[in-house]
Write a protein that holds these residues in place. Sequence first.
Motif, PDB file in Angstrom:
ATOM      1  N   VAL A  73       0.869  -1.167  -0.084  1.00 58.51           N
ATOM      2  CA  VAL A  73      -0.005  -0.217  -0.060  1.00 58.51           C
ATOM      3  C   VAL A  73       0.811   1.145  -0.081  1.00 58.51           C
ATOM      4  O   VAL A  73       1.794   1.329   0.983  1.00 58.51           O
ATOM      5  CB  VAL A  73      -0.779  -0.029   1.261  1.00 58.51           C
ATOM      6  N   PHE A  74       0.689   1.973  -1.067  1.00 58.78           N
ATOM      7  CA  PHE A  74       1.560   3.388  -1.279  1.00 58.78           C
ATOM      8  C   PHE A  74       0.738   4.653  -1.079  1.00 58.78           C
ATOM      9  O   PHE A  74      -0.211   4.692  -1.999  1.00 58.78           O
ATOM     10  CB  PHE A  74       2.098   3.211  -2.375  1.00 58.78           C
ATOM     11  N   LEU A  75       0.847   5.440  -0.112  1.00 58.50           N
ATOM     12  CA  LEU A  75       0.252   6.756  -0.106  1.00 58.50           C
ATOM     13  C   LEU A  75       0.900   7.864  -0.249  1.00 58.50           C
ATOM     14  O   LEU A  75       1.619   8.340   0.914  1.00 58.50           O
ATOM     15  CB  LEU A  75      -0.710   6.559   1.445  1.00 58.50           C
ATOM     16  N   THR A  76       0.941   8.344  -1.476  1.00 56.91           N
ATOM     17  CA  THR A  76       1.737   9.681  -1.682  1.00 56.91           C
ATOM     18  C   THR A  76       0.936  10.583  -2.176  1.00 56.91           C
ATOM     19  O   THR A  76       1.220  11.681  -2.428  1.00 56.91           O
ATOM     20  CB  THR A  76       2.873   9.278  -2.838  1.00 56.91           C
ATOM     21  N   GLY A  77      -0.513  10.653  -2.335  1.00 56.81           N
ATOM     22  CA  GLY A  77      -1.337  11.563  -2.558  1.00 56.81           C
ATOM     23  C   GLY A  77      -3.019  11.228  -2.099  1.00 56.81           C
ATOM     24  O   GLY A  77      -3.144  10.015  -1.937  1.00 56.81           O
ATOM     25  N   GLY A  78      -3.796  12.048  -1.985  1.00 59.53           N
ATOM     26  CA  GLY A  78      -5.254  11.637  -1.753  1.00 59.53           C
ATOM     27  C   GLY A  78      -5.340  11.341  -0.417  1.00 59.53           C
ATOM     28  O   GLY A  78      -4.603  11.584   0.421  1.00 59.53           O
ATOM     29  N   THR A  79      -6.550  10.905  -0.230  1.00 58.63           N
ATOM     30  CA  THR A  79      -7.044  10.352   1.107  1.00 58.63           C
ATOM     31  C   THR A  79      -7.618   8.973   0.931  1.00 58.63           C
ATOM     32  O   THR A  79      -8.217   8.570   0.103  1.00 58.63           O
ATOM     33  CB  THR A  79      -8.255  11.332   1.373  1.00 58.63           C
ATOM     34  N   PHE A  80      -7.079   8.178   1.807  1.00 56.77           N
ATOM     35  CA  PHE A  80      -7.610   6.628   2.091  1.00 56.77           C
ATOM     36  C   PHE A  80      -8.209   6.651   3.407  1.00 56.77           C
ATOM     37  O   PHE A  80      -7.564   6.802   4.257  1.00 56.77           O
ATOM     38  CB  PHE A  80      -6.253   5.694   2.098  1.00 56.77           C
ATOM     39  N   ALA A  81      -9.615   6.398   3.236  1.00 50.60           N
ATOM     40  CA  ALA A  81     -10.590   6.126   4.530  1.00 50.60           C
ATOM     41  C   ALA A  81     -11.325   5.035   4.653  1.00 50.60           C
ATOM     42  O   ALA A  81     -12.357   4.991   3.749  1.00 50.60           O
ATOM     43  CB  ALA A  81     -11.504   7.402   4.511  1.00 50.60           C
ATOM     44  N   PRO A  82     -10.649   3.967   5.067  1.00 53.76           N
ATOM     45  CA  PRO A  82     -11.606   2.740   4.899  1.00 53.76           C
ATOM     46  C   PRO A  82     -12.779   2.583   5.914  1.00 53.76           C
ATOM     47  O   PRO A  82     -13.462   1.434   5.648  1.00 53.76           O
ATOM     48  CB  PRO A  82     -10.449   1.726   5.374  1.00 53.76           C
TER      49      PRO A  82
END
Length: 195
Positions: free
Chosen positions: A109-118
């Motif tokens: 899992v790569f988070l370098t932009g945006g929003t991740f909201a599970p």
Amino acid sequence: ANVSTTGGSISLRANDELANAAKREAGTGNILIALGISLNTGGNSITLAIGTGPNPGAITATNVSTTGTVRLTSAGDLTLGGTVAGLALEQGYRGAVTLGRDLAVTGDVFLTGGTFAPGSQTLTVGGNWTNRGGTFEPGTSSIIFVDASKPSTIEGSNTFYNFTAVTPAKKLFFEAGETQAVLGAFTLRGAKFQL
């Protein structure tokens, strides 16, 4: 109808028609890939350039099955669920990814932009968790690290709700100098002398 490919790629754009495989919600520019429809790309990645402009649209795909990586590159929102090899919210992505049901990520899992909201869903991760500029909103979700065949490295500072690693012989590494916070349960379990 199902959408699948064994070679090449599948591109979904919220303003395109996806004949017989997705329902386009009238007047919204959104694409809904319902539970009865599967999106399977074999080993190929799914790149979602959902849209641009003031109303970029959204895609709902809660029955995804791919050994490729789902990559988000521009704007628009995605509701996701199923099984993917990787999830990448890339630099420049300006939307939000939510989970409509549980998601299994067999790789990274790569988070370098945006929003991740599970939200309240469960996310299982077999590989690494890297947060380098994305926003992770944990809600009341559970993140479970699995797959003892490879270690998982947690990079960047993160706030999780429930954090679990109970797979025998699973190795976890945390990046030095970064802060990890757990708001709910923090559960690690291993064999004797392997914790």
